[in-house]
Design an enzyme around this catalytic site. Structure first.
Site, PDB file in Angstrom:
ATOM      1  N   ASN A 192       5.977  56.489 -36.944  1.00  0.00           N
ATOM      2  CA  ASN A 192       4.951  56.733 -37.963  1.00  0.00           C
ATOM      3  C   ASN A 192       5.128  55.844 -39.197  1.00  0.00           C
ATOM      4  OD1 ASN A 192       7.188  57.989 -38.985  1.00  0.00           O
ATOM      5  ND2 ASN A 192       6.240  59.986 -39.301  1.00  0.00           N
ATOM      6  N   ARG A 236       3.670  60.318 -50.878  1.00  0.00           N
ATOM      7  CA  ARG A 236       3.334  61.145 -49.712  1.00  0.00           C
ATOM      8  C   ARG A 236       1.835  61.114 -49.423  1.00  0.00           C
ATOM      9  NH1 ARG A 236       7.416  63.788 -47.621  1.00  0.00           N
ATOM     10  NH2 ARG A 236       6.243  65.478 -46.675  1.00  0.00           N
ATOM     11  N   TYR A 280      19.301  61.499 -41.273  1.00  0.00           N
ATOM     12  CA  TYR A 280      18.392  62.534 -40.782  1.00  0.00           C
ATOM     13  C   TYR A 280      19.130  63.816 -40.382  1.00  0.00           C
ATOM     14  CZ  TYR A 280      14.117  59.727 -40.792  1.00  0.00           C
ATOM     15  OH  TYR A 280      13.003  59.017 -41.168  1.00  0.00           O
ATOM     16  N   ARG A 333      -0.271  56.128 -42.356  1.00  0.00           N
ATOM     17  CA  ARG A 333      -0.014  56.607 -40.992  1.00  0.00           C
ATOM     18  C   ARG A 333      -1.298  56.702 -40.178  1.00  0.00           C
ATOM     19  NH1 ARG A 333       4.384  61.044 -43.021  1.00  0.00           N
ATOM     20  NH2 ARG A 333       6.280  59.859 -42.597  1.00  0.00           N
ATOM     21  N   HIS A 336       8.751  56.407 -44.133  1.00  0.00           N
ATOM     22  CA  HIS A 336       9.362  57.666 -44.534  1.00  0.00           C
ATOM     23  C   HIS A 336       9.275  57.748 -46.051  1.00  0.00           C
ATOM     24  CE1 HIS A 336      12.272  60.916 -45.072  1.00  0.00           C
ATOM     25  NE2 HIS A 336      12.755  60.190 -46.069  1.00  0.00           N
ATOM     26  N   THR A 351       2.781  63.584 -41.284  1.00  0.00           N
ATOM     27  CA  THR A 351       3.747  63.049 -40.300  1.00  0.00           C
ATOM     28  C   THR A 351       3.044  62.672 -38.995  1.00  0.00           C
ATOM     29  OG1 THR A 351       5.430  64.509 -41.234  1.00  0.00           O
ATOM     30  CG2 THR A 351       5.880  63.596 -39.047  1.00  0.00           C
ATOM     31  N   GLU A 368      18.446  60.836 -51.286  1.00  0.00           N
ATOM     32  CA  GLU A 368      18.091  59.734 -50.375  1.00  0.00           C
ATOM     33  C   GLU A 368      18.261  58.369 -51.052  1.00  0.00           C
ATOM     34  OE1 GLU A 368      15.096  62.104 -47.354  1.00  0.00           O
ATOM     35  OE2 GLU A 368      14.230  60.604 -48.690  1.00  0.00           O
ATOM     36  N   LYS A 375       9.812  51.802 -41.487  1.00  0.00           N
ATOM     37  CA  LYS A 375      10.633  52.032 -40.293  1.00  0.00           C
ATOM     38  C   LYS A 375      10.595  50.829 -39.349  1.00  0.00           C
ATOM     39  CE  LYS A 375       9.956  57.028 -40.581  1.00  0.00           C
ATOM     40  NZ  LYS A 375       9.713  58.262 -39.814  1.00  0.00           N
TER      41      LYS A 375
HETATM   42  P1  CMP Z   1       9.885  61.349 -41.303  1.00  0.00           P
HETATM   43  O1  CMP Z   1       8.909  61.689 -42.361  1.00  0.00           O
HETATM   44  O2  CMP Z   1      10.718  60.143 -41.467  1.00  0.00           O
HETATM   45  O3  CMP Z   1      10.831  62.620 -41.058  1.00  0.00           O
HETATM   46  C1  CMP Z   1      11.393  62.941 -39.832  1.00  0.00           C
HETATM   47  C2  CMP Z   1      10.872  62.083 -38.724  1.00  0.00           C
HETATM   48  O4  CMP Z   1      11.048  62.635 -37.427  1.00  0.00           O
HETATM   49  C3  CMP Z   1       9.367  61.919 -38.846  1.00  0.00           C
HETATM   50  O5  CMP Z   1       9.044  61.145 -39.938  1.00  0.00           O
HETATM   51  C4  CMP Z   1       9.031  61.356 -37.485  1.00  0.00           C
HETATM   52  O6  CMP Z   1       9.359  59.968 -37.383  1.00  0.00           O
HETATM   53  C5  CMP Z   1       9.994  62.142 -36.626  1.00  0.00           C
HETATM   54  N1  CMP Z   1       9.339  63.308 -36.026  1.00  0.00           N
HETATM   55  C6  CMP Z   1       8.856  64.386 -36.642  1.00  0.00           C
HETATM   56  N2  CMP Z   1       8.337  65.249 -35.763  1.00  0.00           N
HETATM   57  C7  CMP Z   1       8.503  64.694 -34.558  1.00  0.00           C
HETATM   58  C8  CMP Z   1       8.183  65.096 -33.247  1.00  0.00           C
HETATM   59  N3  CMP Z   1       7.572  66.254 -33.011  1.00  0.00           N
HETATM   60  N4  CMP Z   1       8.505  64.267 -32.250  1.00  0.00           N
HETATM   61  C9  CMP Z   1       9.143  63.116 -32.493  1.00  0.00           C
HETATM   62  N5  CMP Z   1       9.480  62.667 -33.731  1.00  0.00           N
HETATM   63  C10 CMP Z   1       9.148  63.454 -34.751  1.00  0.00           C
END
Ligand code: CMP
Length: 139
Positions: free
Chosen positions: A114, A87, A51, A104, A117, A93, A128, A11
């Protein structure tokens, strides 16, 4: 165990912080093969589309803004059980819940920023991968 492919994104925070090499190193040392890779800068519209599954979530607008804030690196990773292996390397996450030694846990500073993805299942992976790569871009 079948050979799978999965989509990985580094990211904007990972790219801006100079962690591309670190992340790729972890994938390669774990035995995942990179079958395609490119750097790109998503528009807001493209980030929204990628997304779209999260469009009802309260963090969606911020996520779209963040994901279109700078360049990202997209990769197709391949290997046995690649979806889960990726993963496991990423960790949860929320970095505060991610296991020690995961990408992470080691590098994230917030739940949003984070670093990486990864597709959450083989079907999502196919969708994807098709979002980011055409057949000419795959080896
Ligand atoms: P990702 O695995 O790319 O999938 C969705 C993304 O949304 C996640 O990683 C984070 O970057 C973001 N995300 C998920 N939960 C939250 C949250 N509670 N607040 C802000 N961003 C979030």
């Amino acid at each position: 165990m079948a050979i799978e492919q999965t989509l990985s994104l580094i990211k904007p925070d990972g790219v801006a912080r100079g962690l591309i090499g670190e992340v790729i190193d972890r994938f390669e040392r774990k035995g995942l093969k990179i079958r395609a890779m490119k750097m790109l800068h998503l528009t807001r519209e493209q980030a929204r589309a990628f997304y779209t599954v999260h469009k009802e979530r309260p963090f969606y607008a911020r996520l779209v803004k963040f994901m279109s804030s700078g360049p990202i690196v997209a990769m197709i990773l391949e290997g046995e059980n690649a979806v889960q292996v990726n993963r496991d390397l990423m960790g949860a996450t929320d970095y505060r819940q991610a296991a020690p030694g995961t990408i992470r846990r080691d590098f994230s500073r917030s739940i949003e920023k984070n670093l990486v993805h990864g597709s959450d299942g083989p079907d999502t992976a196919m969708t994807e991968i098709a979002f980011f790569f055409n057949d000419l871009e795959k080896v």
